[in-house]
Design a protein around this motif. Sequence first.
Motif, PDB file in Angstrom:
ATOM      1  N   LEU A 151     -16.883   2.017   6.045  1.00 30.39           N
ATOM      2  CA  LEU A 151     -15.471   2.098   5.653  1.00 30.39           C
ATOM      3  C   LEU A 151     -15.192   3.320   4.790  1.00 30.39           C
ATOM      4  O   LEU A 151     -15.906   3.596   3.818  1.00 30.39           O
ATOM      5  CB  LEU A 151     -15.061   0.837   4.903  1.00 30.39           C
ATOM      6  CG  LEU A 151     -14.529  -0.324   5.748  1.00 30.39           C
ATOM      7  CD1 LEU A 151     -14.170  -1.493   4.856  1.00 30.39           C
ATOM      8  CD2 LEU A 151     -13.312   0.106   6.562  1.00 30.39           C
ATOM      9  N   LYS A 152     -14.126   4.011   5.153  1.00 31.62           N
ATOM     10  CA  LYS A 152     -13.694   5.179   4.391  1.00 31.62           C
ATOM     11  C   LYS A 152     -12.288   5.011   3.829  1.00 31.62           C
ATOM     12  O   LYS A 152     -11.978   5.561   2.785  1.00 31.62           O
ATOM     13  CB  LYS A 152     -13.738   6.425   5.282  1.00 31.62           C
ATOM     14  CG  LYS A 152     -15.140   6.764   5.759  1.00 31.62           C
ATOM     15  CD  LYS A 152     -15.135   7.970   6.678  1.00 31.62           C
ATOM     16  CE  LYS A 152     -16.550   8.288   7.134  1.00 31.62           C
ATOM     17  NZ  LYS A 152     -16.592   9.449   8.054  1.00 31.62           N
ATOM     18  N   ILE A 153     -11.450   4.273   4.548  1.00 28.66           N
ATOM     19  CA  ILE A 153     -10.071   4.080   4.104  1.00 28.66           C
ATOM     20  C   ILE A 153      -9.729   2.598   4.167  1.00 28.66           C
ATOM     21  O   ILE A 153      -9.867   1.956   5.213  1.00 28.66           O
ATOM     22  CB  ILE A 153      -9.085   4.885   4.969  1.00 28.66           C
ATOM     23  CG1 ILE A 153      -9.401   6.374   4.890  1.00 28.66           C
ATOM     24  CG2 ILE A 153      -7.654   4.621   4.539  1.00 28.66           C
ATOM     25  CD1 ILE A 153      -8.597   7.216   5.847  1.00 28.66           C
ATOM     26  N   VAL A 154      -9.286   2.047   3.043  1.00 25.95           N
ATOM     27  CA  VAL A 154      -8.865   0.648   2.954  1.00 25.95           C
ATOM     28  C   VAL A 154      -7.462   0.634   2.370  1.00 25.95           C
ATOM     29  O   VAL A 154      -7.257   1.026   1.218  1.00 25.95           O
ATOM     30  CB  VAL A 154      -9.818  -0.183   2.069  1.00 25.95           C
ATOM     31  CG1 VAL A 154      -9.311  -1.619   1.950  1.00 25.95           C
ATOM     32  CG2 VAL A 154     -11.234  -0.152   2.630  1.00 25.95           C
ATOM     33  N   SER A 155      -6.488   0.204   3.153  1.00 22.85           N
ATOM     34  CA  SER A 155      -5.091   0.206   2.717  1.00 22.85           C
ATOM     35  C   SER A 155      -4.525  -1.202   2.818  1.00 22.85           C
ATOM     36  O   SER A 155      -4.264  -1.711   3.903  1.00 22.85           O
ATOM     37  CB  SER A 155      -4.269   1.172   3.577  1.00 22.85           C
ATOM     38  OG  SER A 155      -2.916   1.161   3.171  1.00 22.85           O
ATOM     39  N   LEU A 156      -4.333  -1.847   1.661  1.00 24.06           N
ATOM     40  CA  LEU A 156      -3.818  -3.221   1.591  1.00 24.06           C
ATOM     41  C   LEU A 156      -2.533  -3.287   0.766  1.00 24.06           C
ATOM     42  O   LEU A 156      -2.157  -4.350   0.272  1.00 24.06           O
ATOM     43  CB  LEU A 156      -4.879  -4.146   0.980  1.00 24.06           C
ATOM     44  CG  LEU A 156      -6.274  -4.119   1.612  1.00 24.06           C
ATOM     45  CD1 LEU A 156      -7.205  -5.072   0.857  1.00 24.06           C
ATOM     46  CD2 LEU A 156      -6.228  -4.480   3.077  1.00 24.06           C
ATOM     47  N   VAL A 177     -10.435   6.464   0.287  1.00 25.43           N
ATOM     48  CA  VAL A 177      -9.119   6.047  -0.192  1.00 25.43           C
ATOM     49  C   VAL A 177      -9.077   4.534  -0.292  1.00 25.43           C
ATOM     50  O   VAL A 177      -9.510   3.826   0.617  1.00 25.43           O
ATOM     51  CB  VAL A 177      -8.012   6.535   0.760  1.00 25.43           C
ATOM     52  CG1 VAL A 177      -6.677   5.921   0.381  1.00 25.43           C
ATOM     53  CG2 VAL A 177      -7.909   8.039   0.739  1.00 25.43           C
ATOM     54  N   LEU A 178      -8.535   4.047  -1.398  1.00 20.85           N
ATOM     55  CA  LEU A 178      -8.360   2.615  -1.624  1.00 20.85           C
ATOM     56  C   LEU A 178      -6.940   2.385  -2.117  1.00 20.85           C
ATOM     57  O   LEU A 178      -6.571   2.842  -3.202  1.00 20.85           O
ATOM     58  CB  LEU A 178      -9.384   2.101  -2.644  1.00 20.85           C
ATOM     59  CG  LEU A 178      -9.284   0.621  -3.015  1.00 20.85           C
ATOM     60  CD1 LEU A 178      -9.533  -0.258  -1.794  1.00 20.85           C
ATOM     61  CD2 LEU A 178     -10.271   0.286  -4.133  1.00 20.85           C
ATOM     62  N   MET A 179      -6.127   1.673  -1.325  1.00 18.90           N
ATOM     63  CA  MET A 179      -4.733   1.420  -1.668  1.00 18.90           C
ATOM     64  C   MET A 179      -4.525  -0.083  -1.851  1.00 18.90           C
ATOM     65  O   MET A 179      -4.522  -0.850  -0.887  1.00 18.90           O
ATOM     66  CB  MET A 179      -3.820   1.952  -0.558  1.00 18.90           C
ATOM     67  CG  MET A 179      -4.007   3.428  -0.248  1.00 18.90           C
ATOM     68  SD  MET A 179      -3.484   4.505  -1.595  1.00 18.90           S
ATOM     69  CE  MET A 179      -1.708   4.326  -1.500  1.00 18.90           C
ATOM     70  N   LEU A 180      -4.375  -0.514  -3.106  1.00 19.66           N
ATOM     71  CA  LEU A 180      -4.197  -1.931  -3.437  1.00 19.66           C
ATOM     72  C   LEU A 180      -2.906  -2.176  -4.203  1.00 19.66           C
ATOM     73  O   LEU A 180      -2.704  -3.262  -4.749  1.00 19.66           O
ATOM     74  CB  LEU A 180      -5.389  -2.420  -4.272  1.00 19.66           C
ATOM     75  CG  LEU A 180      -6.780  -2.246  -3.664  1.00 19.66           C
ATOM     76  CD1 LEU A 180      -7.847  -2.710  -4.655  1.00 19.66           C
ATOM     77  CD2 LEU A 180      -6.903  -3.009  -2.355  1.00 19.66           C
ATOM     78  N   ASP A 181      -2.034  -1.208  -4.264  1.00 15.37           N
ATOM     79  CA  ASP A 181      -0.822  -1.293  -5.071  1.00 15.37           C
ATOM     80  C   ASP A 181       0.151  -2.348  -4.526  1.00 15.37           C
ATOM     81  O   ASP A 181       0.114  -2.716  -3.362  1.00 15.37           O
ATOM     82  CB  ASP A 181      -0.128   0.075  -5.127  1.00 15.37           C
ATOM     83  CG  ASP A 181       0.033   0.716  -3.763  1.00 15.37           C
ATOM     84  OD1 ASP A 181      -1.001   0.983  -3.118  1.00 15.37           O
ATOM     85  OD2 ASP A 181       1.177   0.952  -3.335  1.00 15.37           O
ATOM     86  N   ASP A 182       1.011  -2.820  -5.431  1.00 16.00           N
ATOM     87  CA  ASP A 182       2.070  -3.782  -5.109  1.00 16.00           C
ATOM     88  C   ASP A 182       1.514  -5.071  -4.515  1.00 16.00           C
ATOM     89  O   ASP A 182       1.916  -5.522  -3.443  1.00 16.00           O
ATOM     90  CB  ASP A 182       3.097  -3.152  -4.154  1.00 16.00           C
ATOM     91  CG  ASP A 182       3.853  -2.012  -4.803  1.00 16.00           C
ATOM     92  OD1 ASP A 182       4.562  -2.247  -5.797  1.00 16.00           O
ATOM     93  OD2 ASP A 182       3.709  -0.868  -4.336  1.00 16.00           O
ATOM     94  N   ASN A 183       0.556  -5.662  -5.226  1.00 15.33           N
ATOM     95  CA  ASN A 183       0.021  -6.984  -4.904  1.00 15.33           C
ATOM     96  C   ASN A 183       0.013  -7.821  -6.183  1.00 15.33           C
ATOM     97  O   ASN A 183       0.759  -7.517  -7.129  1.00 15.33           O
ATOM     98  CB  ASN A 183      -1.390  -6.857  -4.301  1.00 15.33           C
ATOM     99  CG  ASN A 183      -1.360  -6.513  -2.825  1.00 15.33           C
ATOM    100  OD1 ASN A 183      -1.078  -7.349  -1.984  1.00 15.33           O
ATOM    101  ND2 ASN A 183      -1.662  -5.251  -2.504  1.00 15.33           N
TER     102      ASN A 183
END
Length: 653
Positions: A151-156, A177-183
């Motif tokens: 895994l290189k990009i995880v967008s949640l 890249v790790l996108m966990l914003d607005d949770n």
Amino acid sequence: MAGLVSPSPLGLLMVLLTLTASPQLSLSKDADVLLKFKEALAANGGDAALPDWVSGKKPCKGKVRQWTGVICDVGGNVRGLQLQNMKLSGNLSIDALVDLPALRTLSFMNNDLEGPIPDITKLPALKNIYLSNNKFSGEIDDGVFNNLRSLKIVSLSSNQFTGRIPTSLVGLTRLLVLMLDDNKFEGPIPDLQQPSLKLVNVSNNTLDGQIPAGLSWMNASLFEGNKNLCGPPLDVPCRSTSPSSKKKTSPFLVVVIIVIAIGLVLAIIGAILFMRRSRQQEQMESGVLPPSKTKKINPSEADKLEQVSVEPRGGRNKVADEEEHGKLMFVKEGVQSFELQDLLKASAEVLGCGNFGSSYKAVLFEGPAVVVKRFNKMNAVGREEFQEHMRRLGRLSHPNLLPLMAYYYRKEEKLLVTDFIPNGSLAYLLHGRNGSNLPPVDWPTRLKIVKGVARGLAFLYEELPMLTVPHGHLKSSNVLLDDSLEPLLTGYALVPVINPIHASQVMVAYKSPECAERGRPSRKSDVWSFGILILELLTGKFPANYLRQGRAGMDLASWVNSVVREEWTGEVFDKEMSGTKNGEGEMLKLLQIGLGCSETDVDKRWDLRMALQKIEELKEKESDEEFSSCASEVGANLSRAMTDDDFSFSTNN
């Protein structure tokens, strides 16, 4: 121009890294697997957006996708799915996709999917997963990422996930890249220390504790919206001791510590004063005066002093810091500006992978589609020289040049941003139409393209007289076509910033005959590339010159010579070229111009001014008498002492 579509928060920097070799899989099996997956979607009413997913039709035809949302690789395997903005709803099951071994990218962004996170553990080869802007909820198992080492990009982003952020993310050594914003994540941020990380966004959750040191260099906005987070890059200091530890600390012990600390400070000050007084006494006794506070500095020290005067305590210029950590620098006036973070959140589609790196289309959420080219061999000059050269390119304006919009600078890699041109390149128009509905390219269109290329090249020679090769990499894939099929040159004027060794291996100008003799291009090397381009347009054959490392020889020009040297037979011209009635004479004239520009001997090769003049005189049609006269002249000029076996031509289409 179809390619890997990978909507991603890193759309620009790293889509190329997802293009690795994949196992061969029968296309019929791919179709069966996807139809099973469609059935699973249909249970929630989600297949309405996939009307072309039908049996009897292959998902991929080479790199070209034939089913909506399918990403294909060069071998015709299904490389990914991009099912965005399709109003998919209900729980998402990806069990059927286990039988797609080439699958590397999944995107279900901007739908109405809900329930727990899909069981991605069944896809251990997955590299990119995008689930942002849905209604997924619940806690994520702490070990969900343990077996997903690629895994290189995880967008949640923008879901309703709760609980703690899985600590198994720490083990993803390739994570970019790790996108966990607005949770609704809570608890501390895992100790992410991967050197590969480019972006981590955890804003607008309920996280607490100190931000890991490995993330302290990122922008503060990526951590905002978490009331209990502290530490850099936020301006919220972390409390060194907890309330419970303070209760355990005796007031008497605190007083003792303070007294001891004050005593140590006084002792140190006294020692310094004593040493200074002793040194002054020695100097007075020896008759030597103390050195002046103003001393002469040598040039190297002056340079260091100048750097310190303009740099903050961290040792770096503030503007340099901004660029190093993600600031796009716009050089084109009158365009809608945007931030790098906007670009990173955009979906991305790979347009091609060349010798310099990847080129891909990024579609901004609010704004135009742009093309980003990633370069990793662009370290020939320092930061200031690079910036000045990019500003110089940004000032160039001509109807036949694709202007540079913006650039991103890092020591290791550079990004160049331009407008997206939907019609693609001349190379695709000439050689990529197999199986497509595009009509054959007629003679008037080809003449129009040649004239536009010549004018753009002449403009570069006029505006960049300091460059030996103002273009340097002229080839059909670097000629884009707008809506009216007007040519736009791209990839120009990069020789000064490309590593010389890399330039000599891959840039077209370095494949000219003079480079084989002297090891360096001449002022006419671009003209040679232009001549090969003219012959490619007329013959419809792809030059082997573009494909080889180092010297590419004169294969296409020599092949043309071998065909027409005795008498003109017509077999040299592309048989798919329509609209040639009463235009053969003009085509012959352009053929002569192409051969004059691709002459091996630099002294005999035409210069650009002469070529432009002759090209501007060309017309779409002329009389039969003019044609016969021109044919005789060309046949005489092309008579050379060579045998048919001296040269061979490989189409490599």
